[in-house]
Design a protein around this motif. Structure first.
Motif, short mmCIF file in Angstrom:
data_model
loop_
_atom_site.label_atom_id
_atom_site.label_comp_id
_atom_site.label_asym_id
_atom_site.label_seq_id
_atom_site.Cartn_x
_atom_site.Cartn_y
_atom_site.Cartn_z
N SER A 39 0.85 -1.18 0.00
CA SER A 39 0.00 0.00 0.00
C SER A 39 0.89 1.23 0.00
O SER A 39 1.71 1.40 0.90
CB SER A 39 -0.91 0.01 1.24
OG SER A 39 -1.70 1.17 1.28
N ALA A 63 -5.19 -0.53 -0.31
CA ALA A 63 -5.27 -0.39 1.14
C ALA A 63 -5.42 -1.75 1.81
O ALA A 63 -5.04 -1.94 2.97
CB ALA A 63 -6.44 0.51 1.52
N GLY A 66 -2.21 -3.11 3.27
CA GLY A 66 -1.49 -2.25 4.20
C GLY A 66 -0.70 -3.01 5.23
O GLY A 66 0.43 -2.64 5.57
#
Length: 313
Positions: A39, A63, A66
């Motif tokens: 990410s 995302a 992440g």
């Protein structure tokens, strides 16, 4: 034939183990593609594109990646392999905690046998890996359509810069929702990372306590610019955290200099450090197995010898 290397990174930069894995991939003879799953991983992508021998960098940026959970990363690898139309013949990752967490999932879902911790490559389908705690080497030939392999990074040199790979974005998979990161406790140290250090000072059960470990070994490590390591016995005794452990169930290291202090030399520990370029052992027991692999051995009381060594450095 394309060899897919799974990049280990912190989004900002590549981990050193990835460079060694790229070198291993170069010995397979195909095009090398590096997959960066993360990410906002622009820094890692830029570093991967500069690696010598890499022809393409595939980027899955979302995302959902992440925290780089093994479930999501494995799903992304499967999607990339599936979309390649069978052009990807090998999937390689470093045999680090990260690689050992992700790649077995990939192998299981592809219904192939993983080839773990290779230290040599004889051909595109034949590999060498250690067995019996490194006391023997097995040559393994795989007939699987996709070879899923973890690489013992100490067996291969790190790839250098000089490449100019193209960057291609791939469609990120959706979050599997199988796990959620609640927190992460990171050990911060000014000393080098254990797996990449050129000099390592390790202590064993002979240190007697965690206080002795820090008082005796830390000053020497600081003077040498070394990382601190430990045997499993020292970790189990609570002298130091688990991430200090060198050995078959810890980190596999091969520094330029390995200083073993108060370590008897159990097979489990030797499997993790016997490829070090120079091994120095300090132990009061002249029959300790560590002396069998040491280049230099000192039979002495570590509580006297190590402070004297520190003062002389």
């Amino acid at each position: 034939m394309t060899v897919l290397v799974i990049a280990e990174h912190d989004n900002a930069s590549l981990k050193g183990a990835t460079l060694n894995t790229v070198t291993a991939a170069s010995r397979l003879g195909g095009d090398i593609a590096v997959l960066v799953v993360g990410s906002a991983a622009g820094g890692a992508v830029e570093a991967a594109a500069k690696l010598a021998g890499v022809s393409k960098v595939l980027v899955a940026d979302s995302a959902a990646f992440g925290d780089q959970s093994a479930e999501n990363v494995a799903a992304q690898i499967l999607a990339v392999v599936g979309a390649s139309g069978a052009s990807i013949s090998h999937v390689l990752a470093p045999a680090t905690t990260y690689g050992k967490n992700v790649l077995p999932r990939v192998a299981a879902l592809l219904d192939v046998a993983q080839i773990s911790e290779i230290v040599g490559i004889e051909s595109a389908d034949t590999f060498v890996r250690p067995i019996y705690a490194g006391n023997a080497l097995a040559t393994v030939k795989s007939a699987d359509p996709v070879k899923v392999i973890t690489v013992r990074t100490t067996a291969f040199e790190a790839a250098g810069d000089g490449g100019a790979a193209t960057v291609e974005h791939v469609t990120p998979v959706a979050d599997c929702g199988l796990s959620k990161l609640l927190g992460r406790e990171l050990t911060k140290s000014a000393r080098p990372e254990l797996g990449a250090a050129k000099i390592i000072v390790s202590g064993g059960r002979g240190m007697g306590s965690g206080e002795n470990y820090q008082a005796i070994l830390a000053p020497l490590a600081d003077k040498l610019g070394a990382a601190l390591g430990a045997s499993r016995a020292a970790v189990d005794a609570g002298y130091v955290p688990n991430d200090y452990q060198v050995g078959q169930t810890g980190k596999i290291v091969a520094p330029q200099l390995y200083l073993a202090v108060g370590i008897s030399g159990a097979i489990q520990h030797l499997a993790g450090m016997k490829d070090s370029k120079v091994i120095v052992a300090i132990n009061k027991d002249p029959e300790a197995p560590i002396f069998q692999v040491a280049d230099y051995g000192l039979v002495a009381d570590l509580f006297e010898a190590v402070p004297q060594l520190t003062a002389a450095v």
